[in-house]
Design a protein around this motif. Structure first.
Motif, mmCIF file in Angstrom:
data_model
loop_
_atom_site.group_PDB
_atom_site.id
_atom_site.type_symbol
_atom_site.label_atom_id
_atom_site.label_comp_id
_atom_site.label_asym_id
_atom_site.label_seq_id
_atom_site.Cartn_x
_atom_site.Cartn_y
_atom_site.Cartn_z
ATOM 1 N N GLY A 12 -16.138 10.619 -8.603
ATOM 2 C CA GLY A 12 -16.137 11.022 -10.003
ATOM 3 C C GLY A 12 -14.951 10.388 -10.702
ATOM 4 N N PRO A 13 -14.141 11.188 -11.403
ATOM 5 C CA PRO A 13 -12.981 10.619 -12.113
ATOM 6 C C PRO A 13 -11.770 10.380 -11.196
ATOM 7 N N ASN A 14 -11.865 10.861 -9.956
ATOM 8 C CA ASN A 14 -10.731 10.751 -9.034
ATOM 9 C C ASN A 14 -10.846 9.488 -8.181
ATOM 10 N N ILE A 15 -9.813 8.663 -8.220
ATOM 11 C CA ILE A 15 -9.805 7.428 -7.430
ATOM 12 C C ILE A 15 -9.074 7.689 -6.114
ATOM 13 N N ALA A 16 -9.797 7.571 -5.005
ATOM 14 C CA ALA A 16 -9.223 7.835 -3.680
ATOM 15 C C ALA A 16 -8.613 6.594 -3.057
ATOM 16 N N LEU A 17 -9.097 5.409 -3.503
ATOM 17 C CA LEU A 17 -8.624 4.162 -2.902
ATOM 18 C C LEU A 17 -8.615 3.061 -3.944
ATOM 19 N N HIS A 18 -7.485 2.330 -4.012
ATOM 20 C CA HIS A 18 -7.329 1.257 -4.987
ATOM 21 C C HIS A 18 -7.244 -0.099 -4.275
ATOM 22 N N HIS A 19 -8.223 -0.947 -4.438
ATOM 23 C CA HIS A 19 -8.148 -2.358 -4.049
ATOM 24 C C HIS A 19 -7.514 -2.573 -2.670
ATOM 25 N N PHE A 20 -8.161 -2.051 -1.663
ATOM 26 C CA PHE A 20 -7.648 -2.135 -0.284
ATOM 27 C C PHE A 20 -8.122 -3.425 0.370
ATOM 28 N N ASP A 21 -7.177 -4.217 0.897
ATOM 29 C CA ASP A 21 -7.492 -5.458 1.603
ATOM 30 C C ASP A 21 -6.864 -5.423 2.994
ATOM 31 N N MET A 22 -7.622 -5.886 4.010
ATOM 32 C CA MET A 22 -7.090 -5.876 5.377
ATOM 33 C C MET A 22 -7.882 -6.844 6.232
ATOM 34 N N LYS A 23 -7.169 -7.603 7.066
ATOM 35 C CA LYS A 23 -7.817 -8.445 8.069
ATOM 36 C C LYS A 23 -7.337 -7.978 9.443
ATOM 37 N N ILE A 24 -8.262 -7.612 10.303
ATOM 38 C CA ILE A 24 -7.949 -7.088 11.630
ATOM 39 C C ILE A 24 -8.508 -8.036 12.678
ATOM 40 N N GLU A 25 -7.672 -8.460 13.588
ATOM 41 C CA GLU A 25 -8.095 -9.403 14.621
ATOM 42 C C GLU A 25 -8.738 -8.678 15.798
ATOM 43 N N ARG A 26 -9.534 -9.401 16.551
ATOM 44 C CA ARG A 26 -10.188 -8.834 17.736
ATOM 45 C C ARG A 26 -9.135 -8.288 18.709
ATOM 46 N N GLY A 27 -9.331 -7.066 19.161
ATOM 47 C CA GLY A 27 -8.449 -6.458 20.148
ATOM 48 C C GLY A 27 -7.198 -5.811 19.579
ATOM 49 N N GLU A 28 -7.006 -5.866 18.262
ATOM 50 C CA GLU A 28 -5.814 -5.259 17.657
ATOM 51 C C GLU A 28 -5.929 -3.736 17.620
ATOM 52 N N PHE A 29 -4.768 -3.083 17.679
ATOM 53 C CA PHE A 29 -4.687 -1.634 17.476
ATOM 54 C C PHE A 29 -3.947 -1.420 16.154
ATOM 55 N N ILE A 30 -4.708 -1.023 15.132
ATOM 56 C CA ILE A 30 -4.174 -0.837 13.779
ATOM 57 C C ILE A 30 -4.095 0.650 13.468
ATOM 58 N N THR A 31 -2.988 1.076 12.882
ATOM 59 C CA THR A 31 -2.845 2.475 12.486
ATOM 60 C C THR A 31 -2.668 2.590 10.982
ATOM 61 N N PHE A 32 -3.468 3.470 10.361
ATOM 62 C CA PHE A 32 -3.286 3.837 8.965
ATOM 63 C C PHE A 32 -2.398 5.081 8.953
ATOM 64 N N LEU A 33 -1.232 4.963 8.336
ATOM 65 C CA LEU A 33 -0.244 6.038 8.338
ATOM 66 C C LEU A 33 0.058 6.469 6.913
ATOM 67 N N GLY A 34 0.100 7.777 6.711
ATOM 68 C CA GLY A 34 0.441 8.275 5.385
ATOM 69 C C GLY A 34 0.206 9.769 5.295
ATOM 70 N N PRO A 35 0.640 10.394 4.202
ATOM 71 C CA PRO A 35 0.459 11.842 4.027
ATOM 72 C C PRO A 35 -0.993 12.191 3.737
ATOM 73 N N SER A 36 -1.293 13.464 3.780
ATOM 74 C CA SER A 36 -2.644 13.927 3.455
ATOM 75 C C SER A 36 -3.017 13.491 2.041
ATOM 76 N N GLY A 37 -4.261 13.014 1.894
ATOM 77 C CA GLY A 37 -4.751 12.619 0.582
ATOM 78 C C GLY A 37 -4.358 11.223 0.148
ATOM 79 N N CYS A 38 -3.803 10.418 1.067
ATOM 80 C CA CYS A 38 -3.357 9.072 0.669
ATOM 81 C C CYS A 38 -4.478 8.041 0.724
#
Length: 356
Positions: free
Chosen positions: A14-40
């Motif tokens: 609706g009027p609430n934007i949960a994510l703004h223009h997210f870009d990411m490239k993840i290589e095969r076999g990588e361990f990626i962590t998304f870190l942040g507070p609740s609601g980020c």
């Protein structure tokens, strides 16, 4: 071409934007962590990779294939949830083999795969038990085995350790990392726990209010935070406000005392207020020395934290925390005692934002 590409992902409810223009490239076999507070926005990204949410705009590619609007079951991803999400009426073996049954794998091959997964999580002796007969850590191991049973191309983990107590959480995160390395599976892990992120990740994506603040290896995120948010969220940090008096020489005044940065500052910073960051463990109780910064301060508080003693000292308007190892032979300062706080030029970080 990256194994998993996320391009300009945007999500609005609706009027609430949960994510703004997210870009990411993840290589095969990588361990990626998304870190942040609740609601980020970190779980929102994970759910869109899984196919549980559809982006408002943007593209998700897996091995070059656009999967943005492909059904979850056709993406070949495995998901581990915070709540385990095991079927209570099924045994451990039946839970692990559920996705194999849905995929209509031959019974003999399915049984062999279940046995392989039970060995992998070191629970073959519990195959006939039901979820209610297991501990929280055992249930999460079963959930992990179920997610891996169908040989997914990407493993997604949504705060899988947050419901466990501290000791089990540490043990299980080590097991997850060991399994990920053994299998070589590309993994995306979501957490709000900085210690988890720092201990198991190849790279960390620090998020805040639907935006990426910084992406980097754990050492870079901790030692070289680029923004005030990253510096404050990851680890304990002292934030100081200083005024630049000589950008070329990196000279900044903090509460009437001059400090020097490791590198020159932009010429137009002259006279400006800048935010400085300083880790507690980078500070020593020592007199001024050549090539090092020093701040005159007065001890306000001393806290015993086991292996570490935390000292709080006041420098006029700022209060600075420093950590020293607990040494029975060390003579600690007393409250009200004047001290010199010494630290190298390299440990004084200038953050991207201006002080406000």
């Amino acid at each position: 071409m990256a194994f998993l590409e996320i391009d300009n992902l945007h999500k609005a409810f609706g009027p609430n934007i949960a994510l703004h223009h997210f870009d990411m490239k993840i290589e095969r076999g990588e361990f990626i962590t998304f870190l942040g507070p609740s609601g980020c926005g970190k779980t929102t990204v994970l759910r869109m990779i899984a196919g549980f949410e559809t982006p408002t705009r943007g593209t998700i590619r897996l091995e070059g294939r656009d999967v943005t609007r492909v059904r979850t079951r056709d993406r070949a991803v495995g998901m581990v949830f915070q709540s385990y999400a095991l079927f209570p009426n099924m045994t451990v073996a039946q839970n692990i083999g559920f996705s194999l049954k849905v995929a209509k794998l031959a019974q003999k091959a399915a049984d062999a795969r279940v046995a392989e997964m039970l060995e992998l999580i070191k629970l073959p002796h519990l195959a006939a038990r039901y979820p209610w007969q297991l501990s929280g850590g055992q249930q999460q191991r079963v959930a992990l085995a179920r997610a891996l049973a169908n040989k997914p191309r990407v493993l997604l983990l949504d705060e899988p350790l947050s419901a466990l107590d501290a000791k089990i959480r540490v043990s299980l995160r080590e097991d997850i990392r060991a399994l990920q390395r053994e299998l070589g599976i590309t993994s995306v892990f979501v957490t709000h726990d900085q210690e988890e992120a720092l201990s198991i990740s190849d790279r960390i994506v620090v998020m805040n209010e639907g935006r990426v603040e910084q992406v980097g290896a754990p050492l870079d995120i901790y030692n070289f935070p680029r923004t005030r948010f990253v510096a404050s969220f990851v680890g304990t940090l002292n934030i100081l406000a200083g005024r630049v008096i000589d950008p070329a020489a990196g000279r900044i005044v903090v509460d009437g005392q001059e400090l020097v940065t490791a590198r020159p500052l932009p010429a137009d910073d002259a006279g400006k207020e800048r935010l400085l960051a300083l880790r507690p463990e980078a500070i020593l109780l020592e007199p001024p020395a050549h090539g090092r910064n020093s701040l005159a301060a007065t001890v306000e508080e001393i806290s015993f934290l086991g292996a570490v003693v935390r000292i709080r000292a006041r420098v006029t308007n700022a209060v600075i925390s420093l950590d020293v190892f607990n040494d029975p032979n060390r003579i600690l300062p007393e409250r009200g005692q004047p001290v010199a706080l010494g630290f190298s030029h390299d440990n004084l970080l200038v953050l991207d934002e201006n002080a406000v």
